[in-house]
Enzyme design. Structure first.
Site: not given
Length: 430
Positions: A58, A308, A314
Site C-alpha cells: 500500500h 503489505d 496499520w
C-alpha cells in the site's frame, strides 16, 4: 560482453557460475565463461539472485505513521478508520514525496518490482494521480504495478465503482476488491462477481483483499475461485491475505484447496501484517492468523509473500526488506525444512514475479539483467541473515551497493572480525 559477473552462487544451489550480460540482458550462464566483459565483477561465491518482488503493498499510505495520530489499538479496523481520517488531508505532493522515498529504500534492498494497491474511494482520486506519477518516474529502475482498491467496499462506498472505472481508464493496471468489508456476506459475494466480470471485459488481472478476518465463515475465496473459472480468468487472479483459512474447519479446507488450485487463483500472504493484525479478539491460545501456506503449496497453488505495510496507520515498523518478510513467513508457517525454506525465498522472488506477469524476469539467457548480489552463500542463509545487498543491478547497470555485514572483535585469541556467515571468511578474503 558489457559485463561479466564471475563465481556466482545461484538460488537453485549451483556454484561457480559466470553470468555474461549484454545490452541489458543475460546472454549466458555457465562455469568458466571464456568471454571477457568490458566490466567484470567477482561475486566471490556469494548469492546472485533475480531481484525481490513485493506482490502486495500500500504505497499510498507508506511512511504516514502517526498521521493524523497513532493507531493505539493496533487493529485493522482502527487502521481503516485512521486512513479515513487522513484521506481528506492528503496532498498529491506529499503522496509522491513519501512514495518516492520508499522506492529509494526498495531499490537499496534489491526490491525492483512492487504491486501496490491504491485507494479509489476518494472521489478526487488524488492517490491514483500521485502513484501514476510515481510509476512514471521510477520506470527506469523499478516496475510498479497499480491495483484499483476500493478500501471502503465497492458496494458499501457510494460512487466506488465509478471511481474504479475512472482509475482503470487513467492507467491503473489491476482490479481490486475487499468483499469481507461489504455490509453482508451476500454483498461481498456480489462484489466479487461484479469486479471479476468487469476485469474479464477489460482483459485485466484481479487481486482482491479476501477474507482478511478471523471469521471462519468468511469464505469469499470460494466465490473468487468460482468466478475465475466461470469467466476464464485462470492465471490472472490472486487472493490476498486469506487469513480466515487459518480458522476454518479442516474438512471445509480439504474441499477448498482443490477448488483454488483448479481455478488457477494465486494466494498472497502478508506474514508481518497477518501475524500483527489477526487474533486480536483472542485471549489464549491466540491464533497466528496467516493463511495455510504449506497446504496451499502442497495443493499446487502459487503462494507469494507481500510486505503489505511500512510505517502507516496499520503498521509502525518495516523498511522495505523482503527478506524480513520471508523470515517472518518461514517462522509463522513453521516452514523450517530445507525445501520449505527455499520455497519462502521463492515467495519473495520467482513466485510473485509470475503472479505479476513480469516479462523477462529470472536467471536464464534472454532475461533482463536485473540482479542482486547478496552477502550470503545460499538463499536460506540470505533469509537467516536478512543479508546485505552488496550490489543491485537494473538492466546490467549497478543502481545500489551496500557495505558488508562485519563486526570487529577485540578479544584475546579470537578472530579480529566476524561476518555471521556459516563459513566465516577471514578479513583478507575481501
Amino acid at each position: 560482453m558489457d559485463l561479466v559477473i564471475r563465481n556466482a552462487t545461484l538460488p537453485d544451489g549451483r556454484t561457480g557460475i559466470d553470468i555474461g550480460i549484454d545490452a541489458g540482458r543475460i546472454a549466458v550462464l555457465e562455469e568458466g565463461l571464456a568471454a571477457r566483459g568490458a566490466q567484470e565483477i567477482d561475486a566471490e561465491g556469494d548469492l546472485v539472485s533475480p531481484p525481490f518482488v513485493d506482490a502486495h503493498f500500500h504505497m499510498d499510505a507508506v511512511l504516514s505513521y502517526g498521521l493524523p495520530r497513532v493507531n493505539r489499538s493496533g487493529t485493522l479496523l482502527e487502521g481503516i478508520a485512521l486512513w479515513g481520517e487522513l484521506k481528506p488531508q492528503l496532498t498529491q505532493d506529499a503522496l509522491v514525496e513519501r512514495a518516492m522515498r520508499y522506492c529509494d529504500w526498495a531499490v537499496a534492498r534489491g526490491l525492483l518490482a512492487i504491486r501496490t494497491h491504491v485507494d479509489i474511494c476518494d472521489d478526487r482520486l488524488l492517490a491514483v494521480e500521485a502513484l501514476l506519477e510515481v510509476r512514471r518516474r521510477v520506470a527506469p529502475y523499478l516496475d510498479l504495478q497499480l491495483v484499483a482498491f476500493p478500501q471502503d467496499g465497492i458496494l458499501r462506498s457510494p460512487g466506488a465503482f465509478d471511481n474504479l472505472r475512472r482509475a482503470i481508464a487513467m492507467g491503473v493496471d489491476v482490479v481490486g476488491g475487499i468483499p469481507h468489508f461489504e455490509r453482508t456476506m451476500a454483498q461481498g459475494a456480489e462484489s466479487v462477481r461484479l469486479l471479476c466480470e468487469f476485469a474479464a471485459e477489460q482483459g485485466l488481472r484481479v487481486d482482491m483483499h479476501c477474507d482478511e478476518s478471523d471469521d471462519p465463515l468468511s469464505r469469499h475465496i470460494e466465490t473468487l475461485a468460482y468466478e475465475t473459472q466461470r469467466l476464464g480468468l485462470q492465471g490472472r487472479v490472486a487472493g490476498s491475505h486469506l487469513t480466515s483459512m487459518h480458522s476454518m474447519d479442516n474438512y471445509y479446507v480439504s474441499k477448498l484447496l482443490p477448488l483454488i488450485a483448479e481455478s488457477g487463483v494465486a494466494a498472497i500472504a502478508n506474514p508481518l501484517i497477518n501475524i500483527t493484525l489477526q487474533g486480536r479478539h483472542d485471549t489464549y491460545p491466540k491464533r497466528r492468523g496467516m493463511t495455510r501456506v504449506p497446504e496451499l503449496l502442497a495443493a499446487g497453488v502459487d503462494v507469494a509473500f507481500g510486505h503489505d505495510c511500512v510505517l502507516d496507520p496499520w503498521y509502525g515498523m518495516g523498511s522495505g526488506d523482503m527478506l524480513e518478510v520471508a523470515h517472518m513467513g518461514l517462522h509463522v508457517a513453521q516452514m523450517t525444512g530445507l525445501e520449505a525454506m527455499r520455497q519462502c525465498y521463492q515467495a519473495v522472488t520467482e513466485t510473485p514475479a509470475r503472479i505479476l506477469g513480469l516479462e523477462g524476469y529470472g536467471l536464464r539467457p534472454g532475461c533482463h539483467a536485473d540482479l542482486v548480489v547478496l552477502d550470503a552463500g545460499s538463499a536460506v542463509e540470505a533469509i537467516r541473515l536478512r543479508a546485505v545487498r552488496r550490489l543491485v543491478l537494473r538492466r546490467g547497470r549497478v543502481v545500489a551497493e551496500g557495505p558488508l555485514a562485519r563486526a570487529r572483535l577485540i578479544l584475546p585469541e579470537r578472530p579480529s572480525a566476524v561476518d555471521f556467515r556459516l563459513e566465516s571468511r577471514s578479513a583478507h578474503d575481501r
